[in-house]
Design a protein around this motif. Structure first.
Motif, short mmCIF file in Angstrom:
data_model
loop_
_atom_site.label_atom_id
_atom_site.label_comp_id
_atom_site.label_asym_id
_atom_site.label_seq_id
_atom_site.Cartn_x
_atom_site.Cartn_y
_atom_site.Cartn_z
N VAL A 177 -77.93 34.72 52.46
CA VAL A 177 -76.98 33.93 53.25
C VAL A 177 -75.58 34.08 52.64
O VAL A 177 -75.43 34.04 51.42
CB VAL A 177 -77.40 32.44 53.25
CG1 VAL A 177 -76.39 31.59 54.01
CG2 VAL A 177 -78.78 32.29 53.86
N ALA A 223 -74.45 24.57 53.21
CA ALA A 223 -75.84 24.11 53.29
C ALA A 223 -76.24 23.35 52.03
O ALA A 223 -76.91 22.30 52.10
CB ALA A 223 -76.77 25.30 53.50
N ALA A 274 -73.88 29.26 52.45
CA ALA A 274 -74.77 28.75 51.40
C ALA A 274 -74.18 27.51 50.74
O ALA A 274 -74.89 26.53 50.48
CB ALA A 274 -75.02 29.83 50.35
N THR A 326 -80.60 29.77 48.93
CA THR A 326 -79.98 30.35 50.13
C THR A 326 -79.27 31.67 49.82
O THR A 326 -79.29 32.60 50.63
CB THR A 326 -78.97 29.36 50.76
OG1 THR A 326 -78.09 28.87 49.74
CG2 THR A 326 -79.69 28.21 51.42
#
Length: 334
Positions: free
Chosen positions: A124, A132, A129, A119
Motif C-alpha cells: 500500500v 489507515a 498506509a 499495510t
C-alpha cells in the motif's frame, strides 16, 4: 522493519520530489516507556486542568431544561457557585485521566506501528498506509480508554451538574457519587452509556487522526510554497515550524471531530446524567426527549464550548504529545 522506519524511508523518497526534509519522528520502539507514561501523566493533567471549565459549561448546556444561552449559563455558574463551580468533579476526572491516558497512548502507538507496518508490507502506498494506520490507531485507543473512562465520565458529569436543575441526585464528592451509583444501579450504572461512548469517541478519534494526517499534508504544501516561493530549492523547516504545523492541523481536526460527533456526545451525556422519572435513559428515549425540546438543533447544544475546547485541547494535546515523545526518547535513538 517497523512502520515508522518504513515510513521514513518512503518520506525520504517523497522528499526528493517535494524537497521538504522534516525532523526525524520518534516511533514506539524508540521510547523509554516508563518516562513516556509518567511524564505524560503530569503534562496531560496540566492541560486537562486548563481546559476543564469549558467541559463543565458544555455539559451544563447539554442537559439544561429549558435551554440556556452559553454566556448566560457561564455567568450563572460564576454568580451562584463562584470559580469553583467550573471545577466540579475535576478531582474525579483527574484520577481517571492517568490510567485512561496510559491506555490511550499505549494502544495508539502500538496500533499505529502494527497497522502501518502491515499495510506497507502489502504494498500500500505510504500516504494511504499512514491514513489507515492513523484511523485504526484512533479507533483502538478510543475503545481501550473507554474501559476506564466511562465510569469516571459518569461520576464526574454527575458532579458537574450539581447546583443546576438537571441534577438527578446530590453528592458530597466523587467517592460518595461512586458509592451511591454502585448501590442504586450496580456496576451497570457506572458503565451507563458505555456503548454510546464507544459510538461517540471511536468515530471521533478516527475522524481526528485521519483529518490530522491529511491536514498536515495540505498545510505542508502551503508552507513549502510560501517559504520557497514556488522555486525548486531544498526546504528544511525547524522544529518550531513543525510544531506550528502540527498545532494548526490539530485545531482543524479537533473542530471537525467536534462538529461530526456533537449529536452523539449530547445523547451520551444525557444518558449518563439524566433520569426519566426514575426510568433508565435509553438511546431512543433520549433522542425523543431532545427532539421534543428543540428538534435536531437540541442535539447541538453546547457546540460552541465543545468546539472551542476540542480545538484548543487538540492543539495543546498534540504539541504536548509530540514534545513528550521527544522528551521520552531513549538516549542515542536518533
Amino acid at each position: 522493519m517497523s512502520f515508522m522506519a518504513a515510513r521514513r524511508a518512503e518520506e525520504e523518497e517523497g522528499a526528493a520530489a517535494a524537497e521538504i526534509h522534516l525532523p526525524a519522528e520518534v516511533d514506539w520502539e524508540m521510547l523509554d516507556k516508563w518516562r513516556f507514561f509518567v511524564t505524560g501523566a503530569a503534562l496531560f493533567s496540566g492541560v486537562s486542568a486548563a481546559l476543564y471549565p469549558a467541559v463543565v459549561l458544555k455539559t451544563r448546556l447539554q442537559v439544561a431544561q429549558p435551554p440556556s444561552p452559553c454566556l448566560r449559563a457561564a455567568a450563572a455558574i460564576l454568580r451562584h457557585e463562584g470559580p469553583r463551580g467550573f471545577y466540579r468533579g475535576f478531582a474525579t476526572s483527574l484520577a481517571g485521566t492517568v490510567p485512561a491516558r496510559a491506555l490511550y497512548m499505549g494502544a495508539l502507538e502500538a496500533t499505529k506501528s502494527a497497522v502501518g507496518t502491515a499495510t506497507l508490507r502489502l504494498g500500500v502506498p505510504e500516504p494511504t498506509a499512514s491514513a489507515a494506520a492513523s484511523a485504526a490507531a484512533g479507533l483502538s485507543s478510543a475503545v481501550a480508554a473507554q474501559v476506564v473512562w466511562t465510569p469516571i465520565d459518569v461520576v464526574s458529569q454527575r458532579l458537574m451538574v450539581q447546583g443546576s436543575a438537571a441534577a438527578a441526585a446530590r453528592y458530597r464528592g466523587g467517592v460518595d457519587a461512586f458509592k451511591k451509583i454502585l448501590c442504586s444501579d450496580g456496576l451497570r450504572g457506572l458503565y451507563r452509556g458505555f456503548g454510546m461512548s464507544i459510538l461517540t469517541y471511536a468515530p471521533s478519534n478516527v475522524v481526528w487522526w485521519t483529518s490530522y494526517f491529511l491536514s498536515q499534508r495540505l498545510i505542508w504544501g502551503g508552507v513549502r510554497y510560501h517559504m520557497d516561493g514556488g522555486g525548486g530549492g531544498e526546504l528544511r523547516p525547524g522544529q518550531g515550524t513543525v510544531v506550528a504545523v502540527q498545532g494548526a492541523s490539530a485545531a482543524v481536526s479537533g473542530g471537525a471531530a467536534a462538529v461530526v460527533t456533537m449529536p452523539l456526545d449530547t445523547i451520551k451525556t444525557r444518558m449518563q446524567v439524566l433520569d426519566d422519572g426514575g426510568e433508565r435513559m435509553t438511546i431512543g428515549r433520549t433522542v425523543r426527549s431532545l427532539l421534543r425540546e428543540g428538534g435536531w438543533r437540541a442535539c447541538y447544544r453546547g457546540l460552541g464550548p465543545r468546539w472551542a475546547s476540542t480545538s484548543l485541547s487538540a492543539t495543546t494535546m498534540i504539541t504536548t504529545y509530540e514534545f513528550l515523545k521527544r522528551l521520552s526518547a531513549k538516549d542515542g535513538s536518533f
